[in-house]
Enzyme design. Structure first.
Site, short mmCIF file in Angstrom:
data_model
loop_
_atom_site.label_atom_id
_atom_site.label_comp_id
_atom_site.label_asym_id
_atom_site.label_seq_id
_atom_site.Cartn_x
_atom_site.Cartn_y
_atom_site.Cartn_z
N ASP A 291 -13.80 17.36 -1.80
CA ASP A 291 -15.23 17.69 -1.89
C ASP A 291 -15.44 19.19 -2.06
OD1 ASP A 291 -14.21 17.90 0.78
OD2 ASP A 291 -16.26 18.16 1.50
N GLU B 202 -14.39 17.41 3.78
CA GLU B 202 -13.96 18.55 4.60
C GLU B 202 -15.12 19.47 4.91
OE1 GLU B 202 -12.34 22.70 5.26
OE2 GLU B 202 -13.73 21.93 3.76
#
Length: 487
Positions: free
Chosen positions: A79, A146
């Site tokens: 991400d 994350e």
């Protein structure tokens, strides 16, 4: 996307980065990039699978002659932080990142670049695809979410990974080797309030704070950058104290791990104070700009008349909320007494929304010491509870305790010194790397973190150094060739 990115050296790295950046990949919406990565692994004929939380793992056997080396995990997160300038027309859910070259830097037009952690992910992809690089058995671990909760790392179960060494490719200074990081916790304060009718003869104003640098709420927290939420609250406090300003609406900041760059508020003032209010505000604005001029030369604060809102926040509730935000600590709370220049504990007042009878204030508190993290979190909780807010702690994750006796650390230091004229900085960082979390289920795994130089992460000023990326790739290739032999 500009072809000039794909022509950069090393092409194996930049082409994979360009491929990745064509895939929308916001935190908590990683479905497309998960499928992209699975198809990539399967196209290479490599063992590829998801775990229960949807992390992607790809396994590649050792190359000839490297079978006796310790198996390794190459790790990065899929991400990226989605931030854009207010005047940039861009849909992160449907568009790939629009990149361009600016001297030694690769940038994006008006948005975050995704080099955090896209360059690390791209490097892993290049290694998996390679046919001529020497390396031991590899497990590529691509974690999800994350940036907004470490969800992928937190939910990776023990026993899935077989590697003995983990190389996390998520550090943003190419002369640093990270051996420790901060943990974090979300502090969220909420409360309801009764709206009341706007008094007669009131004048509506819109206050806007913009033009701040923003940045990473961990790595950049020590720089003295402006926080749009704190700046806005200062203006609201002054207007309330001196002229009875009342709030109709506030919307400031965005992501918990990004230093807020913008905030907007709609307020009212009694018509009898109209001119005096504007005059006073200009003085306060002048003071704020003067204080922040060195770090925030592009700070813009505007106050403009607007349609008078029909309802506003009751003064009794407003006074408590504004004072609580003023009291909430923002920035460095404590420096580490054990590691020079390391921020130990900090807080980012990340998001403030006051609208339609609801107050929501979001903070991200970080620390490399668990007790200090909770000390600051409880200080924030106390300030918000005193004004009637309910406070929740969430998303807590541990720090990563440094291991100065790491075997892989010795390998990285030796290779760095051989390739460069100076020594690397062996540090712990104030960002939230996934190593600490992964270590809870894999306590015997030897972990290290390094990466290319990236500036302005989590902001539209994010940029990646081309020269540094070349240095990083050369470094990674030699590290893979020198992984220690199995015991």
């Amino acid at each position: 996307m500009s072809q000039e990115i794909r022509n950069l050296e090393p092409k194996v790295l930049w082409n994979k980065f360009a491929d990745l950046n064509a895939v929308p990949r916001p935190s908590k919406k990683e479905e497309r990039v998960i499928e992209f990565m699975k198809q990539f692994g399967e196209s290479l004929g490599l063992e590829t699978f998801e775990d229960e939380i949807r992390n992607v793992i790809i396994r590649k056997p050792a190359t000839a002659g490297m079978e006796n080396r310790k198996p390794i995990v190459l790790q990065g997160h899929l991400d990226m932080v989605h931030q854009k300038n207010a005047d940039t027309n861009f849909d992160f859910d449907t568009q790939g990142i629009d990149m361009y070259v600016d001297g030694d830097w690769v940038r994006a037009r008006g948005t975050t670049l995704g080099a955090d952690n896209g360059l690390g992910v791209a490097a892993i992809m290049a290694v998996l695809e390679s046919k001529d690089l020497a390396h031991p058995a590899i497990e590529a671990l691509f974690t999800i979410d994350e940036e907004t909760g470490m969800t992928g790392a937190l939910n990776l179960k023990g026993g899935i990974l077989q590697g003995e060494i983990l190389l996390n490719l998520d550090t943003e200074e190419d002369n640093e080797i990270d051996i420790g990081c901060a943990g974090g916790i979300d502090v969220t304060a909420t409360r309801g309030y009764e709206e009341e009718e706007t008094p007669e003869n009131s004048v509506g104003y819109k206050i806007s704070v913009k033009g701040l640098n923003g940045g990473h709420s961990g790595m950049d927290i020590h720089k003295g950058l402006g926080n749009a939420n704190k700046i806005m609250n200062r203006l609201l406090f002054d207007g309330f104290e001196n002229f009875g300003l009342q709030i109709a609406e506030v919307d400031g900041g965005s992501l918990r791990n990004a230093i807020p760059r913008e905030s907007n508020a709609t307020v009212i003032i009694s018509g009898i104070y109209d001119e005096a209010f504007v005059f006073d505000m200009q003085e306060v604005i002048g003071d704020i700009k003067s204080e922040l001029h060195t770090m925030e030369p592009n700070l813009s604060i505007t106050i403009e008349k607007c349609d008078t809102p029909a309802k506003v926040m009751a003064l009794g509730v407003q006074e408590g909320v504004v004072r609580a935000i003023y009291a909430a600590h923002n920035g460095v709370y404590r420096m580490s007494p054990d590691m020079e220049d390391l921020v130990e504990t900090s807080n980012n007042v990340a998001r403030v929304v006051i609208k339609d009878g609801t107050v929501e204030i979001k903070c991200l508190t970080r620390s490399s010491v668990e007790s200090s993290k909770m000390d600051l979190a409880n200080a924030l909780r106390s300030a918000f509870e005193l004004t009637g807010c309910e406070v929740e702690f969430g998303g807590s994750y541990p720090g990563w305790t440094p291991n100065v006796n790491s075997e892989i650390l010795d390998v990285l230091v030796d290779i760095y010194q051989k390739q460069n004229t100076d020594k690397p900085d062996v540090v712990a960082c104030h960002a939230g790397l996934e190593c600490g979390i992964l270590g809870t289920n894999y306590p015997d795994m030897d972990m290290i973190s390094f990466g290319p130089t990236i500036k302005g992460a989590h902001s539209p000023d994010e940029r990646a150094s081309i020269k540094s990326s070349q240095k990083f790739w050369k470094y990674l290739v030699e590290i893979l060739e020198n992984i220690p032999v199995k015991n």
